[in-house]
Design a protein around this motif. Structure first.
Motif: not given
Length: 734
Positions: A574-597
């Motif tokens: 995620l840290q290499f996507l500086p112009d991202l407009q839309v992010l969808e996270l589905t059925h991912c196995w984390f306890y909190e959102l990633p730091k790189s967000i």
């Protein structure tokens, strides 16, 4: 051995109509060509740009005129002339000595007008004048009483035919296809009682068939494909009176909603094409009684109709195309693939090719000659026993060069037939390629040289370990590729995203990239270029670091990540996507959102769906200063929202779906909602949230209404309800 062979040269179709692109390009051996020239010798006149090439003395039987401008003059005359063809001529002049002419082809001329002198060709039998600019067929054509072949397809201005068309009593073949302005046929059309072949395909404005149409008793071929205005609810009965029909094409006729029981009268019917007729509601049992029926084309029809056809008990071994299953005979000496010899469908799916018992069976199929074929699927059963090697069989199954879509599945050979390795010349118009279940394939054909390729799908190619320059076939590859999909490539460990010396992307114009279940895949030397990504169960791509400059040329605006099992700190992508407009996270196995967000400072929409391991939102969310929309669906262990959500100053919509606990927390947190100023921004399951106080008030109002209703009649009940509403408004005002 034929005198003519398929040419390896790519034909130039620039400027030609679509129907002309179906023509084949053939070549002749030099020795055979010399023999042909010797035999024809004095009988051919070639005139190019006004200059004659002929060694005879007026004995020509055939004339070819090329690039002739204005009035063409002949230095001699020949009463033996039988055939003339004009090519790229802007004017047509028929000399007097052509009265004995039998064949005239002016289909490649730009003038678009038939000269009046054509009426003097009393012996003419063949006339091809495609793309005419007349509004009707000129009367002087009706004087050609011996004409047996007339082709005026693509004449866009033709709106009707003259009533005198019945003078062409000898006519056997009439092609009106692509006459998009043709509205009607005269009643005298039924007098063409010798007509065998009638093509009305793509006559979009033809609204009805003449009442006399049933009198075309000798008709064997009828094509009404894409006659969008034709009222087949009525005219289908006239068609069913043509008892000698062998080929009937009703594909994509939107008014066809039923086939009448009278269709049983078509005793000689061999092929019936109803593909694309999605509204057919009645499929008669009587069609099963047509013993001559061999091919029924139903692609694009409703699932109900397809099921009905499969369940019907036909009196013969009729085939319902496009799906064709190769089967061996009872004693295993041959298969049924030769039955495809006499059919030319638009789509064809050949399955169970392992049942072909000999190459000779495939020779008669001649796929290369099936010019109408646009989509082809060739499928083997991977683990089944073979009688013929897959590569030898594939070599014989070369499609026509006009093919648009190709799928190969279950192919077990390690290499491909020569036509697959030379796709740019053999299949230059391919738009879509899908390669599925190729367990032994280590190298792919050079797909990159296909200049029209837009979609490429690779699934379960288990021996492929590297995707590099060999798939490009040279510079300038994949110029029009829009979608690229990799699915279940278990052993693919490297994709070289830039292949040329000048650092050009492998896919320079990609819109959509999908990578699914490629667990060890790495992208080198940088991220590929695409507008939209979808990554599923391919964790290595998300965990890798990329070159610091790799994101400078990205155009990525939307990313969908699914089924990722990485811990929050391992999400490096995620840290290499500086112009991202839309992010969808589905059925991912984390306890909190990633730091790189936190690097996604331009993100406008964040959608989290089914991440049931997540118990809290990450504090790095506050870095998303441009976030307009946050949608949380499911995520059942997330039961509250942290205070820092109020710092999302650009947030316009917070939507919570399918999470009762979180919705309940929001309703009970009136003060939190008021402090954050997001009261009118929270949605539950698509509807604007109501607070606990509003719900309690609504419950009281509903109780009051029930109490008032018993002693009142219906009118009094309405008045009581209005008074309650007024009272509530007053309380709200105070």
């Amino acid at each position: 051995m034929s005198f003519l062979q398929y040419s390896s040269l790519v034909p130039d179709y620039t400027g030609l109509r679509e129907d002309a692109k179906c023509s084949m390009v053939l070549s002749m051996h030099d020795l055979m060509h010399d023999l042909a020239r010797c035999v024809i010798g004095d009988e051919l006149l070639l005139m190019d740009n006004g200059k004659e090439y002929n060694s005879g003395e007026g004995n020509c039987r055939y004339a070819l005129l090329i690039n002739c401008v204005g009035q063409t003059k002949f230095s001699y005359s020949s009463t033996k002339l039988r055939a003339m063809r004009f090519f790229n001529c802007d004017g047509i002049q028929l000399p007097l000595f052509t009265k004995s002419l039998r064949v005239l082809d002016i289909s490649k001329c730009s003038c678009g007008k038939l000269p009046a002198s054509i009426g003097k060709l009393k012996q003419l039998k063949f006339l091809s004048a495609t793309g005419m600019q007349h509004e009707t067929i000129p009367e002087h054509v009706m004087k050609l009483s011996k004409l047996i072949y007339l082709n005026i397809n693509g004449s866009l201005n033709i709106s009707t035919l003259p009533t005198s068309v019945n003078k062409l009593r000898c006519l056997l073949h009439l092609d009106l296809s692509g006459c998009t302005g043709l509205c009607s046929l005269p009643n005298s059309f039924g007098d063409l009682t010798n007509l065998l072949h009638l093509n009305l395909a793509n006559c979009y404005d033809l609204h009805s068939l003449p009442k006399s149409f049933h009198r075309l008793g000798e008709l064997q071929y009828l094509n009404l494909s894409r006659c969008l205005s034709l009222n087949l609810m009525v005219d289908i009965n006239a068609v069913c009176c043509l008892t000698k029909l062998q080929y009937l094409n009703l594909s994509r006729c939107s008014s066809l909603i039923h086939l009448p029981e009278t269709i049983r009268g078509l005793k000689d019917l061999h092929t019936l094409d109803i593909s694309g007729c999605q509204w057919i509601e009645i499929f008669p049992k009587s069609i099963c009684e047509i013993t001559s029926l061999k091919f029924l084309l139903i692609q694009g029809c409703s699932p109900w109709l397809e099921k009905r056809v499969r369940e019907s008990q036909f009196k013969n071994d009729m085939l319902a195309l496009p799906k064709f299953i190769v089967q061996r005979a009872a004693f295993g000496m041959c298969s049924n693939i030769s039955r495809l010899q006499s059919v030319d469908p638009a789509e064809l799916e050949i399955e169970c090719l392992e049942n072909v018992t000999s190459i000779g069976e495939v020779d008669v199929v001649n796929l290369t000659y099936k010019s109408a074929l646009s989509k082809l699927a060739l499928a083997w059963t991977p683990a089944a026993e073979r009688f013929v090697e897959d590569e030898d069989l594939l070599r014989k199954l070369q499609p026509p060069d006009t093919l648009k879509g190709l799928q190969i599945q279950g192919y077990m050979a390690t290499s491909f037939a020569s036509w697959m390795m030379n796709l740019a010349s053999c299949l230059p118009y391919l738009v879509r390629i899908e390669m599925v279940d190729l367990p032994r394939c280590e190298y792919l054909p050079p797909f990159g040289q296909l200049q029209h390729l837009e979609l490429l799908i690779l699934r379960r190619i288990l021996s492929l370990r590297k995707l590099g320059g060999e798939i490009c076939g040279g510079n300038g590859a994949f110029r029009k590729l829009r979608e690229f999909t990799l699915v279940k490539m278990d052993n693919l460990n490297e994709w070289i995203t830039k292949v040329s010396a000048n650092g050009e992307f492998m896919f320079p114009s990609l819109h959509k990239l999908e990578i699914s279940q490629c667990p060890i895949l790495r992208l080198n030397p940088c991220l590929p270029r695409a507008l939209e990504w979808r990554i599923e169960a391919s964790d290595q791509i998300i965990a890798d670091f990329y070159h610091t400059g790799s994101s400078s040329s990205l155009v990525l605006s939307k990313m969908h990540i699914r089924s990722c099992r990485l811990l929050p700190n391992d999400w490096k992508l995620l840290q290499f996507l500086p112009d991202l407009q839309v992010l969808e996270l589905t059925h991912c196995w984390f306890y909190e959102l990633p730091k790189s967000i936190g690097y996604l400072t331009t993100l406008r929409s964040l959608q989290i769906d089914g991440c049931d391991s997540m118990t809290k939102l990450s504090k790095w969310l506050v870095s998303l200063s441009s976030l307009h929309e946050l949608i949380i669906t499911g995520c059942l262990n997330l039961v509250y929202l942290p205070a820092f959500v109020q710092k999302l100053s650009a947030l316009e919509k917070l939507e919570i779906n399918d999470n009762d606990a979180l919705q309940r927390w929001c309703r009970n947190s009136d003060s939190w909602i008021s402090e954050n100023g997001i009261k009118n921004k929270i949605y539950f399951d698509g509807k604007l949230m109501s607070t606990k106080k509003q719900e309690d008030t609504a419950d009281i109002d509903r109780t009051d209404v029930r109490d008032y209703r018993n002693p009142c009649d219906e009118d009094e009940y309405v008045d009581c309800f209005a008074m309650l509403e007024l009272g509530e408004s007053s309380r709200m005002g105070r």
